[in-house]
Design a protein around this motif. Structure first.
Motif, PDB file in Angstrom:
ATOM      1  N   VAL A   1      31.058  32.292  43.125  1.00 40.09           N
ATOM      2  CA  VAL A   1      32.319  32.047  44.045  1.00 40.09           C
ATOM      3  C   VAL A   1      33.144  33.319  43.655  1.00 40.09           C
ATOM      4  O   VAL A   1      32.970  34.133  42.474  1.00 40.09           O
ATOM      5  N   HIS A   2      33.797  33.898  44.671  1.00 38.56           N
ATOM      6  CA  HIS A   2      34.669  35.020  44.373  1.00 38.56           C
ATOM      7  C   HIS A   2      36.058  34.913  44.639  1.00 38.56           C
ATOM      8  O   HIS A   2      36.389  34.168  45.561  1.00 38.56           O
TER       9      HIS A   2
ATOM     10  N   GLY B   1      36.281  39.718  35.901  1.00 37.01           N
ATOM     11  CA  GLY B   1      37.504  39.641  36.116  1.00 37.01           C
ATOM     12  C   GLY B   1      38.428  39.033  35.173  1.00 37.01           C
ATOM     13  O   GLY B   1      37.855  38.622  34.062  1.00 37.01           O
ATOM     14  N   GLN B   2      39.798  38.586  35.407  1.00 32.61           N
ATOM     15  CA  GLN B   2      40.396  37.933  34.360  1.00 32.61           C
ATOM     16  C   GLN B   2      41.029  36.910  35.080  1.00 32.61           C
ATOM     17  O   GLN B   2      41.562  36.708  36.228  1.00 32.61           O
ATOM     18  N   VAL B   3      41.452  35.569  34.273  1.00 34.17           N
ATOM     19  CA  VAL B   3      42.283  34.713  34.570  1.00 34.17           C
ATOM     20  C   VAL B   3      43.199  34.140  33.811  1.00 34.17           C
ATOM     21  O   VAL B   3      42.894  33.938  32.447  1.00 34.17           O
ATOM     22  N   GLU B   4      44.305  34.143  34.146  1.00 36.30           N
ATOM     23  CA  GLU B   4      45.495  33.577  33.051  1.00 36.30           C
ATOM     24  C   GLU B   4      45.672  32.028  33.265  1.00 36.30           C
ATOM     25  O   GLU B   4      45.855  31.599  34.430  1.00 36.30           O
TER      26      GLU B   4
ATOM     27  N   ILE C   1      44.108  37.228  37.916  1.00 29.78           N
ATOM     28  CA  ILE C   1      45.122  38.573  37.667  1.00 29.78           C
ATOM     29  C   ILE C   1      44.273  39.765  37.626  1.00 29.78           C
ATOM     30  O   ILE C   1      44.451  40.794  38.008  1.00 29.78           O
ATOM     31  N   GLU C   2      42.712  39.527  37.783  1.00 28.07           N
ATOM     32  CA  GLU C   2      41.907  40.674  38.297  1.00 28.07           C
ATOM     33  C   GLU C   2      40.823  39.994  39.124  1.00 28.07           C
ATOM     34  O   GLU C   2      40.425  38.795  38.776  1.00 28.07           O
ATOM     35  N   PRO C   3      40.480  40.427  40.267  1.00 25.66           N
ATOM     36  CA  PRO C   3      39.447  40.131  41.113  1.00 25.66           C
ATOM     37  C   PRO C   3      38.200  39.200  40.172  1.00 25.66           C
ATOM     38  O   PRO C   3      37.734  39.894  39.253  1.00 25.66           O
ATOM     39  N   VAL C   4      37.901  37.968  40.593  1.00 26.74           N
ATOM     40  CA  VAL C   4      36.934  37.268  39.724  1.00 26.74           C
ATOM     41  C   VAL C   4      35.719  36.978  40.517  1.00 26.74           C
ATOM     42  O   VAL C   4      35.663  36.532  41.699  1.00 26.74           O
TER      43      VAL C   4
END
Length: 564
Positions: A42-43, A66-69, A110-113
């Motif tokens: 997934v995106h 990407g990045q996830v917070e 916080i950055e495309p995943v």
């Protein structure tokens, strides 16, 4: 997505946690490729939310790029950063993913995943088929929930610390491993400011603020569970192989073995996993735990284990009736939900027995308790407590409370503990200098104003007196929880316990010794007449009943095939 962060949200505190590496492991490239076979890629764009606290989470996201917070927040608007996923092979979520329950934190992109999404059923399949990866994920999901609980995210309970409903809700959330924070409405400055805006009436306490901001006024456990999204939906057209009523040690054991052997399983309980065993401070005579284990820890492990194998849990869901005059059988809940099933396992255990004492009900809201947990111990940390009962549960409670309060007075009706308590517990109680055993004692009544102040008693020789006591713990046994079986006609003994096998009048020796008088309905654990009232015995019956269910279902299939 920007948010306010409080000082104690410093992510370095999480990074310094001694089990940080186990909470946030990184899968290898080879493991990622094995995970891909179970999920879908997934995106998400920058600024998107993977999930929000209080809403259903799609599943576990295994990060590719990407990045996830991850941000924890409570109903008061406080937000704290917990972790930022930046490495390929890290994965999101906590143990709620095993049961498709709402998330307790926010996940900001916080950055495309790009990630592999494992939905709950795909996650369960992965854990069974890829044992090494499953172990890594399982450990991380459990530890993350512990971390969120330790940091005080989630639902906010607001009220006087001695409020009986607040204490009950605390216990409900603790036993269901749901993170919460309690704020004293009488002394906390932030609470006082909030109350000025909400203008509650005295009967509104405790106030509960759910993660989505909803304010509940003096809710019961079911209303709270509904606000938190804990009550599941059941497909009325799906027929389970077995519905287990009761999630104590017997019911949990049956769910683990039934689900692991491929049966479709639903487990229902009106309160929390664990039954009475879940409130035991320490169980020291359970096989395999030489240093003992708390009831909460033991049943929590079994609860997660059953979910790992795909068992569906309905907690809190109270059963109103069992309908046996049709096939499939039907289990009906108090909200009129009807769940069809091929077999039923009665594992409802027993309800705490209440003594016939004047004004008992009045003081159950302030001073009388039927379990001893850290929550009650905190309320009783000053002054003595009185404990009524002489069985193992009473002994465990006395030992636990003795480490938190000034003095424990134990009242027992008999001349000693020798015939009602295990030897190791008797020795433990006798060794405690701040525990006094009073034999041949009977409680006559309770006295006080708003809260309990004194207990009237009759001692040996009929001598009556009073003792100053603001806290009374009652552990005098339990009565079988079988009222919901009336519509089905399951035969009971003269004390209300469920009869099975040759104990049923007119029954011959059967191949299914745990079956009741109704075909396809079984009984295990404390609710079964003649059972040994021990955790190990309940677990053993939970395992044994699954083999009997298999034989019954196999025999029915043979009969259907012959008829066809």
């Amino acid at each position: 997505m920007p948010h306010e962060s409080t000082p104690d949200g410093d992510p370095s505190a999480v990074q310094a946690h001694p089990r940080h590496a186990q909470m946030f492991p990184v899968l290898s490239e080879a493991q990622i490729e094995r995970v891909r076979r179970h999920g879908n890629v997934v995106h998400y764009a920058k600024g998107d939310m993977l999930y929000r606290a209080g809403s259903l989470c799609p599943g576990v996201f295994v990060l590719l790029t990407g990045q996830v917070e991850i941000v924890g927040r409570d109903g008061l608007g406080h937000a704290r950063q917990i972790h930022i996923y930046t490495k390929r092979g890290e994965f999101t979520s906590d143990v709620t993913q095993l049961s498709n329950k709402p998330a307790v934190v926010d996940a900001h992109v916080i950055e495309p995943v790009e990630a592999v999404l494992l939905r709950p059923e795909e996650l369960s399949a992965l854990m069974i088929r890829e044992a090494d990866i499953g172990e890594t994920i399982m450990r991380a999901l459990i530890l993350r929930r512990v971390l969120v609980i330790e940091q005080g995210h989630g639902v906010v309970l607001l009220g006087p610390s001695v409020n009986a409903r607040l204490v009950a809700l605390q216990n409900f959330l603790r036993r269901n491993a749901f993170p919460s924070v309690v704020i004293d409405a009488e002394h906390d400055a932030e609470a006082i400011a909030l109350l000025e805006r909400l203008t509650p009436q005295p009967d509104d306490f405790p106030l509960v603020i759910c993660p989505n901001g909803t304010v509940l006024r003096n809710p019961d456990e079911r209303q709270l569970a509904s606000c938190l999204g804990l009550i599941p939906d059941f497909d009325p057209l799906f027929v389970y192989d077995v519905v287990i009523v009761g999630a104590g040690p017997a019911g949990l054991a049956a769910s683990v073995y039934a689900a692991s052997e491929g049966l479709s399983v639903a487990v229902l309980d009106c309160a929390a996993p664990g039954g009475q065993a879940g409130s035991s401070a320490r169980i020291e005579n359970f096989f395999g735990f030489p240093t003992g284990i708390s009831g909460q820890a033991l049943v929590s492990r079994a609860f997660v284990q059953a979910q790992k194998f795909g068992a569906h849990f309905g907690i809190p869901c109270e059963v109103k009736a069992l309908h046996c005059g049709c096939y499939p059988l039907v289990v009906e809940l108090t909200d009129d939900t009807r769940i069809p099933t091929r077999t039923v396992v009665i594992a409802t255990g027993a309800e705490y027995r209440r003594p016939s004492v004047d004004d008992l009900a009045r003081f159950e809201s302030c001073g009388v308790y039927y379990w001893a947990t850290p929550i009650e111990a905190k309320l009783c940390r000053k002054g003595p407590v009185l404990l009524l009962g002489g069985g193992n549960s009473a002994g465990q409670a006395a030992v636990f409370l003795a480490s938190h309060v000034d003095h424990v007075h134990m009242f027992v009706r008999g001349a000693s503990l020798d015939h009602s308590m295990s030897r190791y517990l008797i020795e433990r109680v006798r060794a405690l200098s701040n525990v006094t055993l009073h034999t041949r004692m009977e409680v006559l009544g309770l006295e006080g104003g708003t809260c309990l102040e004194r207990v009237r008693y009759r001692g040996a020789g009929g001598i009556e007196g009073t003792m100053t006591a603001q806290h009374l713990f009652v552990f005098i046994g339990a009565d079988p929880n079988t009222a919901w079986l009336r519509a089905c006609g399951v035969e009971l003994d003269d004390k209300g316990f469920v009869l099975t096998d040759t104990d049923i009048p007119g029954a011959d020796a059967a191949a299914r010794p745990l079956q009741t008088s109704v075909d396809g309905v079984f009984a295990i654990g404390d609710v079964r007449s003649g059972s040994t009232k021990r955790v190990a015995s309940a677990v053993g019956e939970g395992a044994a009943v699954v083999a009997q269910i298999h034989r019954l279902l196999a025999a029915r299939n043979v009969q259907r095939s012959a008829a066809a």
